[in-house]
Write a protein that holds these residues in place. Structure first.
Motif, PDB file in Angstrom:
ATOM      1  N   ASN A 189       0.681  -1.176   0.063  1.00  0.00           N
ATOM      2  CA  ASN A 189      -0.105   0.411  -0.073  1.00  0.00           C
ATOM      3  C   ASN A 189       0.382   1.362  -0.059  1.00  0.00           C
ATOM      4  OD1 ASN A 189       1.131  -0.903   2.723  1.00  0.00           O
ATOM      5  ND2 ASN A 189      -0.264   1.365   3.380  1.00  0.00           N
ATOM      6  N   GLY A 190       2.266   1.373  -0.429  1.00  0.00           N
ATOM      7  CA  GLY A 190       2.467   2.593  -0.504  1.00  0.00           C
ATOM      8  C   GLY A 190       4.318   2.378  -0.365  1.00  0.00           C
ATOM      9  N   TYR A 191       4.642   3.567   0.440  1.00  0.00           N
ATOM     10  CA  TYR A 191       6.551   3.264   0.407  1.00  0.00           C
ATOM     11  C   TYR A 191       6.897   2.461   1.411  1.00  0.00           C
ATOM     12  CZ  TYR A 191       6.791   7.315  -2.843  1.00  0.00           C
ATOM     13  OH  TYR A 191       6.417   8.364  -3.956  1.00  0.00           O
ATOM     14  N   ASP A 217       5.960   5.969   9.696  1.00  0.00           N
ATOM     15  CA  ASP A 217       4.634   5.789   8.213  1.00  0.00           C
ATOM     16  C   ASP A 217       4.008   5.151   9.503  1.00  0.00           C
ATOM     17  OD1 ASP A 217       5.613   2.926   8.874  1.00  0.00           O
ATOM     18  OD2 ASP A 217       5.208   2.166   6.739  1.00  0.00           O
ATOM     19  N   LYS A 242       2.416  -0.796   6.762  1.00  0.00           N
ATOM     20  CA  LYS A 242       2.485  -1.083   5.415  1.00  0.00           C
ATOM     21  C   LYS A 242       2.298  -2.149   4.877  1.00  0.00           C
ATOM     22  CE  LYS A 242       3.714   2.632   2.829  1.00  0.00           C
ATOM     23  NZ  LYS A 242       3.239   3.605   4.843  1.00  0.00           N
ATOM     24  N   ARG A 252      -5.669   3.102  -3.820  1.00  0.00           N
ATOM     25  CA  ARG A 252      -5.683   4.361  -3.836  1.00  0.00           C
ATOM     26  C   ARG A 252      -6.280   5.347  -3.394  1.00  0.00           C
ATOM     27  NH1 ARG A 252      -2.602   2.084 -10.008  1.00  0.00           N
ATOM     28  NH2 ARG A 252      -0.224   1.107  -8.908  1.00  0.00           N
ATOM     29  N   GLY A 283      -3.242   4.751   1.589  1.00  0.00           N
ATOM     30  CA  GLY A 283      -2.843   3.423   0.189  1.00  0.00           C
ATOM     31  C   GLY A 283      -2.347   4.544  -0.792  1.00  0.00           C
ATOM     32  N   GLN A 284      -2.501   5.900  -1.048  1.00  0.00           N
ATOM     33  CA  GLN A 284      -1.955   6.374  -2.235  1.00  0.00           C
ATOM     34  C   GLN A 284      -1.183   5.691  -3.037  1.00  0.00           C
ATOM     35  OE1 GLN A 284      -1.975  10.650  -1.098  1.00  0.00           O
ATOM     36  NE2 GLN A 284      -4.199  10.604  -0.746  1.00  0.00           N
ATOM     37  N   GLU A 285       0.364   5.103  -2.768  1.00  0.00           N
ATOM     38  CA  GLU A 285       1.072   5.217  -3.789  1.00  0.00           C
ATOM     39  C   GLU A 285       1.302   3.200  -3.498  1.00  0.00           C
ATOM     40  OE1 GLU A 285       2.788   7.567  -4.928  1.00  0.00           O
ATOM     41  OE2 GLU A 285       1.920   8.486  -3.621  1.00  0.00           O
ATOM     42  N   ALA A 286      -0.301   3.168  -3.467  1.00  0.00           N
ATOM     43  CA  ALA A 286      -0.313   1.613  -3.558  1.00  0.00           C
ATOM     44  C   ALA A 286       0.132   1.099  -5.247  1.00  0.00           C
ATOM     45  CB  ALA A 286      -1.813   1.263  -3.024  1.00  0.00           C
TER      46      ALA A 286
END
Length: 368
Positions: free
Chosen positions: A201-203, A227, A303, A321, A326-329
């Motif tokens: 779900n992201g970095y 995070d 994450k 996303r 989760g925008q960078e999923a």
């Protein structure tokens, strides 16, 4: 906070207003002393003024030795009970993006949610080192209370111990959690199948890098923040979009590498991920290069790794996303049809292929 006290609170009428049921005591000292763990008046003052004041709810405020939860309330959420427990010993106890209190709540909420459970109730047990400033403890407890309220969970019972100087590192926290799983959720590390997609779900690695950097040993200036977050809202959005989801795990100690190896072993399958598709901040990449660390093994506290049928992967990605957490999923790889069982591989940006093994020992001490 040993909630059984020799006082009159248990005899108060159950229908009395919440704010009059307990006569609150106040702390008279600025530092925690051994007396605050001795079971007497000083301990009651600590419990009332720090813990009950922050965590106050009808179940906790009865000050019984156990939380009493109506079964009907549990059954309303599903047909299976989920329980988990974890202990937190992070150093430093305050770090960019969080603190040990927020970490304890988010970690336990996430351990319930990745199994498909709705988190409901938590316990809180603390071991405090003699000499800790009361205001430091109050700050940690306030963070726990705020995080629990935001996550929609109640802290309903707990315990307090105070140990001598040098017997622990400032404060250790144990939290246990209870949640309920809906009948239609069937998740397990042994359910991965060839063709399934691996989603995150992201970095990755932000928490591990933030905590190590916060220690100041490297004297590096970096904007890396932990995070640390409760993921249950994101998880329920994912499950609604991809009801066939096979498995989820929050990638804490050992990072995503450990999670992927657990999946590969439990499902007797191979897994391959793409280095180019794996989301990492440039700051984390640089941090790892300087210290000789592999970001795949860095701890995360906000994450998750999800194994989703290929047909549902795009819907799952879009759902993640659309959520703030989760925008960078990203879709970082797949379960192999012909890979060696129990083996995880990475396709590197240089065109090679390397084995991603289970971590031996630990890259970073005392992350969570």
């Amino acid at each position: 906070m040993n909630t059984r006290q020799e006082n009159t609170s248990a005899a108060l009428a159950d229908n009395a207003p919440e704010d009059t049921r307990i006569r609150r005591s106040k702390l008279a000292t600025p530092l925690i002393t051994l007396a605050h763990g001795g079971g007497g008046k000083a301990m009651r003052e600590l419990i009332d003024d720090v813990f009950i004041d922050a965590f106050s709810n009808p179940t906790l405020n009865t000050l019984e030795d156990q939380a009493r939860v109506p079964l009907a309330e549990l059954a309303r959420h599903g047909d299976r009970l989920a329980m988990t427990t974890d202990s937190y010993v992070v150093d430093p106890i305050f770090f960019p993006g969080g603190d040990i209190g927020k970490l304890a709540i988010c970690g336990t909420v996430n351990d319930l949610a990745v199994g498909g459970a709705t988190p409901l109730y938590l316990t809180c047990a603390v071991i405090i080192e003699e000499g800790m400033p009361v205001e430091t403890l109050r700050r940690i407890v306030s963070s726990m209370a705020e995080t629990a309220r935001a996550a929609g969970v109640s802290i309903v019972t707990g315990d307090t111990k105070v140990v001598g100087r040098g017997s622990c590192d400032k404060i250790f926290i144990n939290t246990a959690g209870i949640g309920v799983i809906r009948q239609d959720y069937q998740l397990g590390a042994n359910r991965a199948r060839p063709g399934d997609r691996i989603l995150v779900n992201g970095y990755l690695g932000d928490h591990g890098a933030a905590v190590l950097n916060a220690r100041g040993d490297m004297h590096l200036t970096s904007p890396i923040q932990s995070d640390c977050a409760a993921l249950h809202g994101l998880i329920f959005a994912l499950l609604a979009a991809a009801p066939g989801t096979r498995f989820m795990r929050d990638a804490t100690r050992g990072g995503i590498a450990s999670v992927l190896n657990e999946i590969a072993e439990a499902s007797a399958c191979g897994i391959e991920i793409s280095e180019a598709a794996t989301p990492l901040r440039e700051e984390v990449k640089g941090f790892c290069e300087i210290l000789g660390l592999d970001p795949l093994y860095l701890a995360n506290e906000g994450k998750l790794v999800a194994v989703v049928p290929e047909a549902e992967a795009e819907a799952a990605l879009q759902a993640m996303r659309a959520h703030p957490l989760g925008q960078e999923a990203a879709d970082i790889g797949a379960v192999l049809a012909n890979g060696r069982a129990g083996r995880v591989y990475m396709q590197t940006v240089l065109g090679g292929r390397r084995i991603v093994d289970m971590l031996i020992g630990e890259q970073l001490p005392r992350i969570c």
